[in-house]
Write a protein that holds these residues in place. Structure first.
Motif, PDB file in Angstrom:
ATOM      1  N   GLY A   1       0.848  -1.084  -0.012  1.00 15.97           N
ATOM      2  CA  GLY A   1       0.095  -0.102  -0.003  1.00 15.97           C
ATOM      3  C   GLY A   1       0.957   1.180  -0.103  1.00 15.97           C
ATOM      4  N   ALA A   2       1.988   1.191  -0.652  1.00 20.25           N
ATOM      5  CA  ALA A   2       2.898   2.398  -0.649  1.00 20.25           C
ATOM      6  C   ALA A   2       2.693   3.332  -1.778  1.00 20.25           C
ATOM      7  N   GLY A   3       1.636   3.356  -2.646  1.00 22.69           N
ATOM      8  CA  GLY A   3       1.375   4.224  -3.471  1.00 22.69           C
ATOM      9  C   GLY A   3       1.074   5.420  -3.065  1.00 22.69           C
ATOM     10  N   SER A   4       0.510   5.508  -1.788  1.00 24.27           N
ATOM     11  CA  SER A   4       0.169   7.014  -1.424  1.00 24.27           C
ATOM     12  C   SER A   4       0.009   6.740   0.336  1.00 24.27           C
ATOM     13  N   GLY A   5      -0.226   8.034   0.855  1.00 28.87           N
ATOM     14  CA  GLY A   5      -0.581   8.135   2.435  1.00 28.87           C
ATOM     15  C   GLY A   5       0.566   7.619   3.020  1.00 28.87           C
ATOM     16  N   ILE A   6       0.232   6.883   4.100  1.00 29.79           N
ATOM     17  CA  ILE A   6       1.106   6.379   5.374  1.00 29.79           C
ATOM     18  C   ILE A   6       2.219   5.430   4.449  1.00 29.79           C
ATOM     19  N   GLY A   7       1.753   4.556   3.808  1.00 27.13           N
ATOM     20  CA  GLY A   7       2.634   3.634   3.041  1.00 27.13           C
ATOM     21  C   GLY A   7       3.852   4.505   2.274  1.00 27.13           C
ATOM     22  N   ARG A   8       3.440   5.307   1.465  1.00 23.00           N
ATOM     23  CA  ARG A   8       4.390   6.128   0.859  1.00 23.00           C
ATOM     24  C   ARG A   8       5.304   6.899   1.652  1.00 23.00           C
ATOM     25  N   ALA A   9       4.788   7.361   2.981  1.00 19.01           N
ATOM     26  CA  ALA A   9       5.747   8.038   3.696  1.00 19.01           C
ATOM     27  C   ALA A   9       6.843   7.120   4.651  1.00 19.01           C
ATOM     28  N   ILE A  10       6.213   5.991   4.959  1.00 18.17           N
ATOM     29  CA  ILE A  10       6.972   4.986   5.338  1.00 18.17           C
ATOM     30  C   ILE A  10       8.151   4.710   4.349  1.00 18.17           C
ATOM     31  N   ALA A  11       7.838   4.234   3.198  1.00 13.58           N
ATOM     32  CA  ALA A  11       8.893   4.136   2.296  1.00 13.58           C
ATOM     33  C   ALA A  11       9.743   4.901   1.910  1.00 13.58           C
ATOM     34  N   ALA A  12       9.412   6.063   1.852  1.00 14.38           N
ATOM     35  CA  ALA A  12      10.514   7.300   1.675  1.00 14.38           C
ATOM     36  C   ALA A  12      11.435   7.335   2.877  1.00 14.38           C
ATOM     37  N   GLY A  13      10.761   7.156   4.153  1.00 12.70           N
ATOM     38  CA  GLY A  13      11.413   7.313   5.354  1.00 12.70           C
ATOM     39  C   GLY A  13      12.503   6.244   5.402  1.00 12.70           C
ATOM     40  N   TYR A  14      12.176   4.836   4.889  1.00 12.51           N
ATOM     41  CA  TYR A  14      13.151   3.795   5.136  1.00 12.51           C
ATOM     42  C   TYR A  14      14.178   3.905   4.238  1.00 12.51           C
ATOM     43  N   ALA A  15      13.908   4.390   2.957  1.00 16.83           N
ATOM     44  CA  ALA A  15      14.909   4.828   2.066  1.00 16.83           C
ATOM     45  C   ALA A  15      15.969   5.890   2.641  1.00 16.83           C
TER      46      ALA A  15
ATOM     47  N   ILE B   1      -5.160  10.263  10.774  1.00 23.43           N
ATOM     48  CA  ILE B   1      -4.405  10.978  10.042  1.00 23.43           C
ATOM     49  C   ILE B   1      -4.774  11.116   8.662  1.00 23.43           C
ATOM     50  N   GLU B   2      -4.647  12.404   8.172  1.00 22.81           N
ATOM     51  CA  GLU B   2      -5.180  12.861   6.826  1.00 22.81           C
ATOM     52  C   GLU B   2      -4.305  12.329   5.707  1.00 22.81           C
ATOM     53  N   THR B   3      -4.939  11.655   4.974  1.00 28.78           N
ATOM     54  CA  THR B   3      -4.545  10.601   3.820  1.00 28.78           C
ATOM     55  C   THR B   3      -5.391  10.756   2.816  1.00 28.78           C
ATOM     56  N   PRO B   4      -4.899  10.257   1.587  1.00 30.49           N
ATOM     57  CA  PRO B   4      -5.862  10.105   0.355  1.00 30.49           C
ATOM     58  C   PRO B   4      -7.117   9.213   0.823  1.00 30.49           C
ATOM     59  N   LEU B   5      -6.921   8.232   1.656  1.00 22.00           N
ATOM     60  CA  LEU B   5      -8.010   7.388   1.861  1.00 22.00           C
ATOM     61  C   LEU B   5      -9.128   7.776   2.577  1.00 22.00           C
ATOM     62  N   ASN B   6      -8.878   9.062   3.334  1.00 25.64           N
ATOM     63  CA  ASN B   6     -10.031   9.570   3.949  1.00 25.64           C
ATOM     64  C   ASN B   6     -10.165  11.113   3.620  1.00 25.64           C
TER      65      ASN B   6
ATOM     66  N   ARG C   1      -4.569  18.462  16.977  1.00 27.62           N
ATOM     67  CA  ARG C   1      -4.234  18.594  15.406  1.00 27.62           C
ATOM     68  C   ARG C   1      -4.620  17.176  14.931  1.00 27.62           C
ATOM     69  N   ALA C   2      -4.808  16.797  13.697  1.00 34.24           N
ATOM     70  CA  ALA C   2      -4.821  15.626  12.913  1.00 34.24           C
ATOM     71  C   ALA C   2      -3.544  15.283  12.658  1.00 34.24           C
ATOM     72  N   GLY C   3      -3.183  13.966  12.344  1.00 32.55           N
ATOM     73  CA  GLY C   3      -1.770  13.681  12.262  1.00 32.55           C
ATOM     74  C   GLY C   3      -1.684  13.691  10.695  1.00 32.55           C
ATOM     75  N   GLN C   4      -0.379  13.674  10.446  1.00 35.89           N
ATOM     76  CA  GLN C   4       0.064  13.436   8.828  1.00 35.89           C
ATOM     77  C   GLN C   4       0.661  12.192   8.495  1.00 35.89           C
ATOM     78  N   PRO C   5       1.030  11.614   7.601  1.00 35.89           N
ATOM     79  CA  PRO C   5       1.684  10.590   7.302  1.00 35.89           C
ATOM     80  C   PRO C   5       3.089  10.379   7.820  1.00 35.89           C
ATOM     81  N   ALA C   6       3.602  11.703   7.630  1.00 38.63           N
ATOM     82  CA  ALA C   6       5.117  11.867   8.287  1.00 38.63           C
ATOM     83  C   ALA C   6       5.290  11.504   9.719  1.00 38.63           C
ATOM     84  N   ASP C   7       3.949  11.669  10.533  1.00 33.82           N
ATOM     85  CA  ASP C   7       4.051  11.425  11.955  1.00 33.82           C
ATOM     86  C   ASP C   7       4.183   9.834  12.011  1.00 33.82           C
ATOM     87  N   ILE C   8       3.831   9.119  11.205  1.00 35.14           N
ATOM     88  CA  ILE C   8       4.084   7.585  11.419  1.00 35.14           C
ATOM     89  C   ILE C   8       5.430   7.131  11.071  1.00 35.14           C
TER      90      ILE C   8
END
Length: 255
Positions: free
Chosen positions: A13-27, A192-197, A219-226
């Protein structure tokens, strides 16, 4: 040294939202990332962004509900990328409908949500289990505040059940795989504010206000918070952490 140097990390599920943020963070922390998403174009875009930033990433399309496809993907990753040592089960959907609607829609919600959010976690984990055991790897499952409670705001019982299941699966797997040195944990995002919601937030702004009013951090969370918790659970910083869930909900469950 980067915290995830020499690791190969699969993120669903790394095409958007939390998954994309985690993938970028791991890289950024040195991992070679395998970006998986049912949306092939979105997965490719995530991988491209990672490479443009100097990281290493490949992308593949995967429907986590298809067990044989998950097995085939594990073989493909092993052949083309290498042995996986980190798995993030992030792919999921949310539909905020209850049990009292049209019977056909209620049943469809249940089947779709359980298939993706829970059975999908099993399918991908089972497919990648051999390399994860061999590497004494790390599994990070994305749960929810609904791994513990059913929100009073409009919310599907199927979604709540699926996220309770993810937490139960996390604990059971941690107990079973601990002898192999595999650590299994979960993250529990709040609002968390993502494309999913995105559509729900746009059509029902009062819902977002209700969540934020109940959140001590206000406040609402952002994908970067994960990302920080996800890096922690995948790295040696959490070498003695297994079978638990790290809540990233702005304090929602404390009040």
């Amino acid at each position: 040294m980067p915290l995830l140097q020499d690791h190969i990390a699969v993120v669903t599920g790394a095409g958007s939202g939390i998954g994309r943020a985690i993938a970028a963070g791991y890289a950024r922390e040195g991992a070679r990332v395998v970006v998986l998403d049912i949306n092939e174009k979105a997965a490719a875009e995530t991988a491209r962004e990672i490479r443009d930033a100097g990281g290493k990433a490949e992308s593949f399309a995967l429907d986590v509900t298809k067990r044989e496809a998950c097995v085939a993907m594990a073989r493909q990753v092993a052949d083309k990328v290498g042995p996986v040592s980190i798995l993030v089960n992030n792919a999921g959907i949310a539909r905020r409908n209850g049990m009292l609607g049209a019977a056909e829609a209620v049943v469809q919600d249940w089947e779709d949500i359980i298939a993706i959010n829970l059975t999908g976690v099993f399918n991908v984990t089972h497919a990648f289990l051999e390399p994860l055991r061999g590497a004494k790897g790390r599994i990070v499952n994305i749960g929810s505040i609904q791994s513990f409670l059913h929100l009073r705001t409009p919310s599907s019982p199927a979604y709540t059940a699926s996220k309770h299941g993810v937490l139960g699966f996390t604990r059971a797997l941690a107990a079973e795989l601990g002898k192999d040195g595999v650590r299994v944990n979960a993250i529990g995002p709040g609002f968390i504010e993502t494309p999913l919601n995105e559509k729900v937030r746009a059509s029902n702004p009062e819902l977002a206000k209700t969540f934020i009013a109940h959140t001590p951090l206000g406040r609402a969370g952002q994908p970067a918070d994960i990302v920080g918790p996800a890096v922690f659970l995948a790295s040696d910083l959490s070498a003695y952490v297994s079978g638990t869930i790290v809540m990233v909900d702005g304090g929602y469950r404390t009040v």
